[in-house]
Design an enzyme around this catalytic site. Structure first.
Site, mmCIF file in Angstrom:
data_model
loop_
_atom_site.group_PDB
_atom_site.id
_atom_site.type_symbol
_atom_site.label_atom_id
_atom_site.label_comp_id
_atom_site.label_asym_id
_atom_site.label_seq_id
_atom_site.Cartn_x
_atom_site.Cartn_y
_atom_site.Cartn_z
ATOM 1 N N ILE A 287 29.849 27.482 42.563
ATOM 2 C CA ILE A 287 29.505 27.959 43.900
ATOM 3 C C ILE A 287 28.290 27.221 44.446
ATOM 4 C CG2 ILE A 287 28.753 29.945 45.257
ATOM 5 C CD1 ILE A 287 31.629 30.130 44.488
ATOM 6 N N LYS A 405 32.319 42.986 40.974
ATOM 7 C CA LYS A 405 32.106 43.720 39.722
ATOM 8 C C LYS A 405 30.850 44.592 39.774
ATOM 9 C CE LYS A 405 34.599 40.360 36.900
ATOM 10 N NZ LYS A 405 35.221 39.700 38.077
ATOM 11 N N SER A 446 36.524 28.075 39.475
ATOM 12 C CA SER A 446 35.126 27.989 39.049
ATOM 13 C C SER A 446 35.053 27.874 37.533
ATOM 14 C CB SER A 446 34.348 29.230 39.525
ATOM 15 O OG SER A 446 34.868 30.397 38.922
ATOM 16 N N THR A 467 45.342 39.828 29.755
ATOM 17 C CA THR A 467 44.816 41.028 29.095
ATOM 18 C C THR A 467 45.742 42.231 29.243
ATOM 19 O OG1 THR A 467 43.530 41.478 31.085
ATOM 20 C CG2 THR A 467 42.408 40.341 29.281
ATOM 21 N N ARG A 534 39.527 43.688 27.653
ATOM 22 C CA ARG A 534 38.310 43.382 26.904
ATOM 23 C C ARG A 534 37.197 44.356 27.279
ATOM 24 N NH1 ARG A 534 37.912 37.143 28.592
ATOM 25 N NH2 ARG A 534 38.155 38.198 30.604
#
Length: 610
Positions: A287, A405, A446, A467, A534
């Site tokens: 970024i 997040k 990224s 996952t 995870r």
């Protein structure tokens, strides 16, 4: 073949055709071979001379006959007709008579001979030479102007390894028509059947104006077939001549997951960036480096490239020097650690930046779960050090990169970024510096993100490891994320958290399937393995907490979140005591505080306050 040699061959060939036409024309008209009398010699000389004169006038020898069409036929007709008229005038003046039948037959023989040789070469080239090479059977999606442009190039090019078989287009009015001799066989719904019946090996999507959503829909249909799918280059690259129309590229995952680009408010950005000193932390990262590239387009006076890794900072410095070598921008690399408060003060004092973009952070969720103290040091303490130094040295605008997040976080990484947002929002109070944060989802491509990892797994032969089958994420491209950050600085009044409308979330398993298909494999070839969620991960991410929701758009597709509770005393207490806490206690403390649950496991290290 050289230009001179080519002209010599054409002049010689045409001269033979003209003289032969006159000779055999005489034979056909008089049923006998002509005598070499004055009439025949004068007519031959006049016809030959006038033909070559008119050929020069109409530039007949400059035509590329391998691309001959109606226009070239008309030129041949004009040159031959004018030449015959010239002969008739000379016959009338010199011989007091006009041999009309002879001239008419000669004219027809010249047209047949000269035109025939030209078009024979095109037919030989198109049919024999093209068919003598193995070519992939190709179908074009889109029978509009771009599609026909592609078709024309493919039909002309002897070097292309593609053989055009048919078009697909949803415009019902074009169905069952032939365009450039190629049939339009139906709409997108018939694609799978058409590929199978026509043994199509290659599909080209030739609709430059196609929206991302429609492209995704078309690709899903293409993915049902075994054909390779390619796409036309960007329309602006075609118009400017950077790329030719037959330079197709493979469909990238960014084409499928990206949204329509957001237009920047150039004037407002120029107002706070142009001729200013700009500092970017994490300037060597995905970024940060893209922010640097885009900022350089606005001609800052100086650009400070701050980062911890010398190799990445050196790389972005060299890239920008080469790309903007004629620009007056002064590039200033600075190797520094955000955790070093004294160094941050020194850097700010040295450069006195007007604008700071804070892109440096630890971002990998599983790693931060195992090392929560490092998340505190880099994401929280580093942000605090940089923000305080910026405030002290008169930075005008401070833009921090955050993440989805940070909303209702279940991970150390998300919690540390939420606490960093709190620091930024607190710093904005009673401060001349405008502190803002920009929050967005996962960034395609990224470093360490899911797409490069999936690509590596596919390259090794699989399986691709996902996952959970229901795991979904928001995605955006690196340039899109960087533009949002830059635009946020122009919109900033201070204290805001800017959020991009991320569109619809994407299932990670669908992303994996698309990447496998884009890489030229089938799902069965590579396989998908589910490994389980995870530590710290959620099945889905959010962009705003309930108490932050604000419906008003402040810019196209950009929203602003309301300020929620800030716990600065508690954050400072974590900073003072994190090194003495066990990892699990520190982890729970960070997550609890970020979720407004102000308590500790063992002792009341943190008390409730707002």
């Amino acid at each position: 073949m050289s230009y001179r040699k080519r002209i010599s061959i054409f002049i010689t060939l045409d001269s033979i055709i003209i003289l032969s036409a006159l000779y055999f024309g005489n034979y056909l008209v008089t049923t006998g071979f002509p005598e070499l009398n004055l009439l025949f010699v004068l007519s031959s000389f006049t016809l030959l001379l006038s033909y070559h004169v008119f050929s020069l006038i109409f530039k007949i020898y400059k035509k590329a006959w391998e691309y001959a069409s109606v226009g070239e036929s008309i030129i041949i007709l004009k040159v031959v007709s004018l030449s015959i008229i010239s002969v008739s005038v000379v016959q009338q003046l010199m011989m007091n008579g006009l041999h009309f039948r002879l001239l008419a037959v000669t004219c027809l023989l010249c047209l047949l001979g000269i035109g025939g040789t030209r078009f024979w070469w095109r037919i030989f080239r198109d049919d024999y030479l093209n068919n003598s090479l193995y070519k992939k059977r190709t179908l074009i999606i889109g029978a509009g102007s771009a599609g026909t442009m592609v078709a024309r190039q493919l039909l002309k090019s002897i070097d292309s390894d593609l053989k055009l078989i048919a078009y697909i287009d949803d415009d019902y009015n074009k169905h069952h028509l032939d365009i450039l001799g190629i049939p339009v066989i139906g709409g997108i719904s018939q694609l799978e059947k058409a590929v199978e019946e026509l043994n199509i090996e290659n599909i080209i999507i030739a609709i430059p104006s196609l929206s991302k959503k429609k492209l995704n829909k078309i690709f899903l249909e293409c993915a049902k077939t075994k054909a390779q799918t390619q796409i036309l280059p960007m329309l602006e690259d075609l118009v400017t001549g950077k790329i030719s129309v037959n330079k197709f590229r493979d469909v990238e995952v960014e084409d499928l997951l990206g949204r329509e680009p957001i237009d920047l408010d150039i004037d407002s950005i120029s107002g706070y960036v142009t001729n200013k000193v700009v500092l970017v932390t994490g300037a060597g990262g995905s970024i940060g480096s893209e922010i640097c590239r885009q900022i350089c387009n606005f001609n800052p006076k100086q650009l400070v490239l701050l980062g911890h890794g010398e190799n990445s900072i050196h790389s972005i410095e060299l890239e920008l020097k080469e790309k903007f070598e004629h620009s007056p921008i002064e590039l200033l690399p600075e190797i520094a650690d955000l955790k070093d408060a004294h160094k941050m003060q020194s850097v700010m004092n040295k450069y006195r930046p007007n604008v700071v973009y804070h892109a440096a952070a630890h971002k990998h969720v599983p790693l931060m779960e195992r090392n929560p103290e490092e998340a505190v040091k880099n994401n929280i303490i580093g942000t605090k050090n940089l923000a305080e130094a910026s405030s002290l040295h008169g930075v005008e605008t401070f833009v921090m990169i955050s993440t989805d997040k940070a909303v209702n976080p279940t991970s150390v990484m998300g919690a540390s970024k939420r606490l960093a947002e709190m620091i930024i929002q607190h710093m904005d109070r009673n401060n001349k510096t405008k502190f803002v944060a920009v929050r967005f989802g996962n960034v395609l491509g990224s470093n360490g993100s899911v797409v490069p990892i999936f690509k590596q797994q596919i390259k090794k032969g699989g399986p691709v490891k996902v996952t959970h089958p229901e795991m979904v994420r928001y995605f955006m491209t690196i340039p899109e994320a960087s533009r949002l950050v830059i635009q946020a600085g122009a919109l900033a009044n201070g204290g805001e958290i800017f959020i991009l409308d991320m569109g619809d979330p994407v299932k990670i398993v669908d992303l994996a399937k698309n990447l496998i298909k884009l890489s030229g494999f089938s799902i069965e070839d590579i396989g998908i393995e589910f490994t389980g969620i995870r530590p710290g991960e959620k099945l889905f991410e959010e962009l705003l907490k309930e108490d932050e929701i604000h419906e008003q758009q402040v810019y196209t597709n950009i929203y602003i979140g309301r300020t929620s509770n800030l716990y600065l005393e508690e954050i400072n207490e974590i900073i003072e005591n994190y090194s003495s806490l066990e990892k699990e206690i520190l982890r729970e403390t960070l997550i609890n505080l970020a979720n407004n649950q102000v308590k500790l496991i063992d002792e009341p290290l943190i008390s409730a306050s707002g």
